[in-house]
Design a protein around this motif. Sequence first.
Motif, PDB file in Angstrom:
ATOM      1  N   ARG A 175      68.553  88.538  93.361  1.00 35.08           N
ATOM      2  CA  ARG A 175      68.495  88.897  94.781  1.00 35.08           C
ATOM      3  C   ARG A 175      67.259  88.296  95.435  1.00 35.08           C
ATOM      4  N   THR A 176      67.060  87.016  95.283  1.00 34.57           N
ATOM      5  CA  THR A 176      65.958  86.358  95.960  1.00 34.57           C
ATOM      6  C   THR A 176      66.255  86.248  97.453  1.00 34.57           C
ATOM      7  N   LEU A 177      65.213  86.018  98.236  1.00 30.55           N
ATOM      8  CA  LEU A 177      65.399  85.809  99.670  1.00 30.55           C
ATOM      9  C   LEU A 177      66.358  84.659  99.935  1.00 30.55           C
ATOM     10  N   ARG A 178      66.238  83.598  99.160  1.00 25.97           N
ATOM     11  CA  ARG A 178      67.107  82.441  99.350  1.00 25.97           C
ATOM     12  C   ARG A 178      68.568  82.816  99.130  1.00 25.97           C
ATOM     13  N   ARG A 179      68.857  83.557  98.072  1.00 22.13           N
ATOM     14  CA  ARG A 179      70.249  83.928  97.808  1.00 22.13           C
ATOM     15  C   ARG A 179      70.772  84.894  98.869  1.00 22.13           C
ATOM     16  N   MET A 180      69.937  85.813  99.321  1.00 19.50           N
ATOM     17  CA  MET A 180      70.401  86.750 100.347  1.00 19.50           C
ATOM     18  C   MET A 180      70.662  86.024 101.665  1.00 19.50           C
ATOM     19  N   ALA A 181      69.822  85.044 101.990  1.00 16.41           N
ATOM     20  CA  ALA A 181      70.059  84.250 103.200  1.00 16.41           C
ATOM     21  C   ALA A 181      71.311  83.397 103.051  1.00 16.41           C
ATOM     22  N   ASP A 182      71.554  82.852 101.852  1.00 17.32           N
ATOM     23  CA  ASP A 182      72.790  82.104 101.609  1.00 17.32           C
ATOM     24  C   ASP A 182      74.014  82.992 101.816  1.00 17.32           C
ATOM     25  N   ASP A 183      73.934  84.229 101.343  1.00 14.29           N
ATOM     26  CA  ASP A 183      75.055  85.156 101.529  1.00 14.29           C
ATOM     27  C   ASP A 183      75.297  85.422 103.010  1.00 14.29           C
ATOM     28  N   LEU A 184      74.224  85.617 103.764  1.00 14.90           N
ATOM     29  CA  LEU A 184      74.393  85.838 105.200  1.00 14.90           C
ATOM     30  C   LEU A 184      75.039  84.620 105.854  1.00 14.90           C
ATOM     31  N   ASN A 185      74.629  83.435 105.478  1.00 11.70           N
ATOM     32  CA  ASN A 185      75.268  82.244 106.042  1.00 11.70           C
ATOM     33  C   ASN A 185      76.731  82.138 105.631  1.00 11.70           C
ATOM     34  N   ASP A 186      77.069  82.606 104.434  1.00 13.10           N
ATOM     35  CA  ASP A 186      78.481  82.650 104.042  1.00 13.10           C
ATOM     36  C   ASP A 186      79.263  83.621 104.925  1.00 13.10           C
ATOM     37  N   VAL A 187      78.642  84.739 105.283  1.00 12.92           N
ATOM     38  CA  VAL A 187      79.281  85.686 106.205  1.00 12.92           C
ATOM     39  C   VAL A 187      79.533  85.010 107.549  1.00 12.92           C
ATOM     40  N   LEU A 188      78.532  84.297 108.056  1.00 12.61           N
ATOM     41  CA  LEU A 188      78.702  83.611 109.345  1.00 12.61           C
ATOM     42  C   LEU A 188      79.787  82.539 109.247  1.00 12.61           C
ATOM     43  N   ASP A 189      79.818  81.783 108.149  1.00  9.91           N
ATOM     44  CA  ASP A 189      80.881  80.780 107.957  1.00  9.91           C
ATOM     45  C   ASP A 189      82.259  81.421 108.037  1.00  9.91           C
ATOM     46  N   HIS A 190      82.372  82.602 107.428  1.00 13.10           N
ATOM     47  CA  HIS A 190      83.667  83.288 107.378  1.00 13.10           C
ATOM     48  C   HIS A 190      84.161  83.646 108.781  1.00 13.10           C
ATOM     49  N   PHE A 191      83.250  84.034 109.662  1.00 12.80           N
ATOM     50  CA  PHE A 191      83.663  84.547 110.964  1.00 12.80           C
ATOM     51  C   PHE A 191      83.667  83.495 112.068  1.00 12.80           C
ATOM     52  N   GLY A 192      83.383  82.263 111.746  1.00 10.03           N
ATOM     53  CA  GLY A 192      83.533  81.224 112.758  1.00 10.03           C
ATOM     54  C   GLY A 192      82.282  80.398 112.970  1.00 10.03           C
ATOM     55  N   GLN A 193      82.337  79.506 113.940  1.00 13.21           N
ATOM     56  CA  GLN A 193      81.265  78.550 114.174  1.00 13.21           C
ATOM     57  C   GLN A 193      80.105  79.126 114.979  1.00 13.21           C
ATOM     58  N   GLY A 194      80.269  80.291 115.535  1.00 12.51           N
ATOM     59  CA  GLY A 194      79.222  80.853 116.357  1.00 12.51           C
ATOM     60  C   GLY A 194      79.474  80.577 117.827  1.00 12.51           C
ATOM     61  N   PRO A 195      78.467  80.782 118.667  1.00 12.21           N
ATOM     62  CA  PRO A 195      77.085  81.121 118.322  1.00 12.21           C
ATOM     63  C   PRO A 195      76.945  82.583 117.889  1.00 12.21           C
ATOM     64  N   TYR A 196      75.816  82.849 117.222  1.00 11.61           N
ATOM     65  CA  TYR A 196      75.530  84.178 116.699  1.00 11.61           C
ATOM     66  C   TYR A 196      74.172  84.660 117.181  1.00 11.61           C
ATOM     67  N   VAL A 197      74.080  85.955 117.425  1.00 12.19           N
ATOM     68  CA  VAL A 197      72.812  86.659 117.500  1.00 12.19           C
ATOM     69  C   VAL A 197      72.698  87.473 116.221  1.00 12.19           C
ATOM     70  N   LEU A 198      71.592  87.334 115.523  1.00 12.03           N
ATOM     71  CA  LEU A 198      71.375  88.057 114.272  1.00 12.03           C
ATOM     72  C   LEU A 198      70.361  89.168 114.502  1.00 12.03           C
ATOM     73  N   ALA A 199      70.707  90.369 114.044  1.00  8.06           N
ATOM     74  CA  ALA A 199      69.804  91.515 114.145  1.00  8.06           C
ATOM     75  C   ALA A 199      69.441  91.965 112.736  1.00  8.06           C
TER      76      ALA A 199
END
Length: 288
Positions: A79-103
Amino acid sequence: MTHTQGAPEWVVTRDGRRLHAMVHPGPEGATGPTVVFEAGAAATRSSWAAVQPEVARYARAIVYDRSGLGRSAPDPGGRTLRRMADDLNDVLDHFGQGPYVLAGHSAGGPIVRQAAARRPERIAGLVLVDPTDEAADVLFGRAFRTGERVMLPAGALLARLGLLKVVFRGLLRGIPDDVRRDLEREAFTVGTVRTQREQARTFLDELALWRQDPPVLGDIPVTVVSGGLGGGGFSAGMRARANASHAHRVSLSPAGRHVIAERSGHYVPVTEPDVIVREIVRMTSAPA
């Protein structure tokens, strides 16, 4: 909607893990950014239950559980920061091209910053809620690390005894019944503490490296909402230093904004959700 936090959806990461998300579609015809929420260190999607449905009156709003939390599969790769950020980007990929606001709340703040720095072209803004920030020297002192080493084993013991939810019972008050049931089932388990311990294993060391080499956000607008009160593990001195680090963070953004939630400590999503909603809506409504 049959659940306060919307309809469930599963996201498959690049290495095949399944992450559990819940989606509010937003108002019909909405054309602004989608809002995706990142919870704190040991928190599930439920921590945003007072914020996400209100944001969904204006925009599509998505919460999810990081690996090993809530209903999401654990991550054998760590659970490194890099892997958690990769997972978040995978979530964004799943839901479309954006744009996104991240909270992002608390430890979720560095995660959304790193994810945004990897793919800045699809990020319309960041709203960081009482975030952990490398500019706060207190994070890297002996006292903080000693406290963490004590608290994690204590949390594991309380989870095994079924007492962890007693410690956090204040978070279960005044919330919708379906969210409370989710929290009671998912948030206070041995597995949750195990994931928290795995995250903590490298988190502060990785964050320390950011003091010389932080994620580059360019011209992405950044709003930081700070708690105005101590408590919840924050002394008055720690609160002052945390908020100073937040002021520094917004000073580096060309559209930085610092807001104090005057009646809140660290758990602003629970105590003053309206402050966060207002800042997210401001971000989603800003001209491109």
